[in-house]
Design a protein around this motif. Sequence first.
Motif, mmCIF file in Angstrom:
data_model
loop_
_atom_site.group_PDB
_atom_site.id
_atom_site.type_symbol
_atom_site.label_atom_id
_atom_site.label_comp_id
_atom_site.label_asym_id
_atom_site.label_seq_id
_atom_site.Cartn_x
_atom_site.Cartn_y
_atom_site.Cartn_z
ATOM 1 N N HIS A 64 0.814 -1.234 -0.113
ATOM 2 C CA HIS A 64 -0.075 -0.082 -0.191
ATOM 3 C C HIS A 64 0.742 1.165 0.045
ATOM 4 C CE1 HIS A 64 -3.268 2.846 0.947
ATOM 5 N NE2 HIS A 64 -2.505 3.201 2.147
ATOM 6 N N ASP A 83 -8.482 6.898 -0.101
ATOM 7 C CA ASP A 83 -9.396 6.164 -0.830
ATOM 8 C C ASP A 83 -8.859 4.599 -0.965
ATOM 9 O OD1 ASP A 83 -11.374 4.568 -1.888
ATOM 10 O OD2 ASP A 83 -11.242 5.614 -3.927
ATOM 11 N N ASP A 84 -9.271 3.779 -0.058
ATOM 12 C CA ASP A 84 -8.481 2.472 -0.210
ATOM 13 C C ASP A 84 -8.728 1.656 -1.330
ATOM 14 O OD1 ASP A 84 -8.115 2.157 3.489
ATOM 15 O OD2 ASP A 84 -6.701 3.115 2.110
ATOM 16 N N GLY A 85 -9.658 1.873 -2.014
ATOM 17 C CA GLY A 85 -9.930 1.117 -3.144
ATOM 18 C C GLY A 85 -11.460 1.046 -3.517
ATOM 19 N N LYS A 133 -14.169 -4.037 0.597
ATOM 20 C CA LYS A 133 -13.341 -3.207 -0.283
ATOM 21 C C LYS A 133 -12.141 -3.996 -0.773
ATOM 22 C CE LYS A 133 -14.080 1.498 1.558
ATOM 23 N NZ LYS A 133 -13.524 2.583 1.755
ATOM 24 N N LYS A 169 -6.352 -0.641 -3.032
ATOM 25 C CA LYS A 169 -6.178 0.269 -4.377
ATOM 26 C C LYS A 169 -4.795 -0.088 -5.123
ATOM 27 C CE LYS A 169 -6.091 5.277 -5.423
ATOM 28 N NZ LYS A 169 -6.411 6.436 -4.917
ATOM 29 N N TYR A 170 -4.109 -0.659 -4.144
ATOM 30 C CA TYR A 170 -2.678 -1.110 -4.647
ATOM 31 C C TYR A 170 -2.312 -2.585 -4.422
ATOM 32 C CZ TYR A 170 -2.368 4.052 -5.095
ATOM 33 O OH TYR A 170 -2.483 5.064 -5.258
#
Length: 137
Positions: free
Chosen positions: A78, A98-100, A108, A111-112
Amino acid sequence: DYDDGSDDMSKADVFVNLLSQIQQYSVNTSHPNFFNQLFGAMDPVALASELLALGLNTSAYTYETAPVLTMIEHEVMHRLGRLVFEGKDEEEDDEDEDDGGEIDSDVKLPKYDGQMVPGGSLSNLTALHIARHHWLV
């Protein structure tokens, strides 16, 4: 004939003598002036991490076998993702993070994402597999 003096020494002493000879004739990669194209002098944090991993003697491929290491791996991925793709490091404010993308209200996706591999050869091979899969799909 090579005489290692083992006739007068115990097996443990012979082994310690062998380890001493290996160290004596090896390149001192922990010297501060040592630098190689792939690595430099020993990093104390890396050494501490290596000793911890060696002592745990676990496989970090699932959450069930290594929950803490799995969580650390997710956090590192992350932070690397934020650093590379957003130009933010861990010191910066996370208020608008925003985590995803959401699948539904309870789940959720990160995101990475990424994968840690134990060396350059496996990294290159994995990258080739990913590129091939991306090209074929």
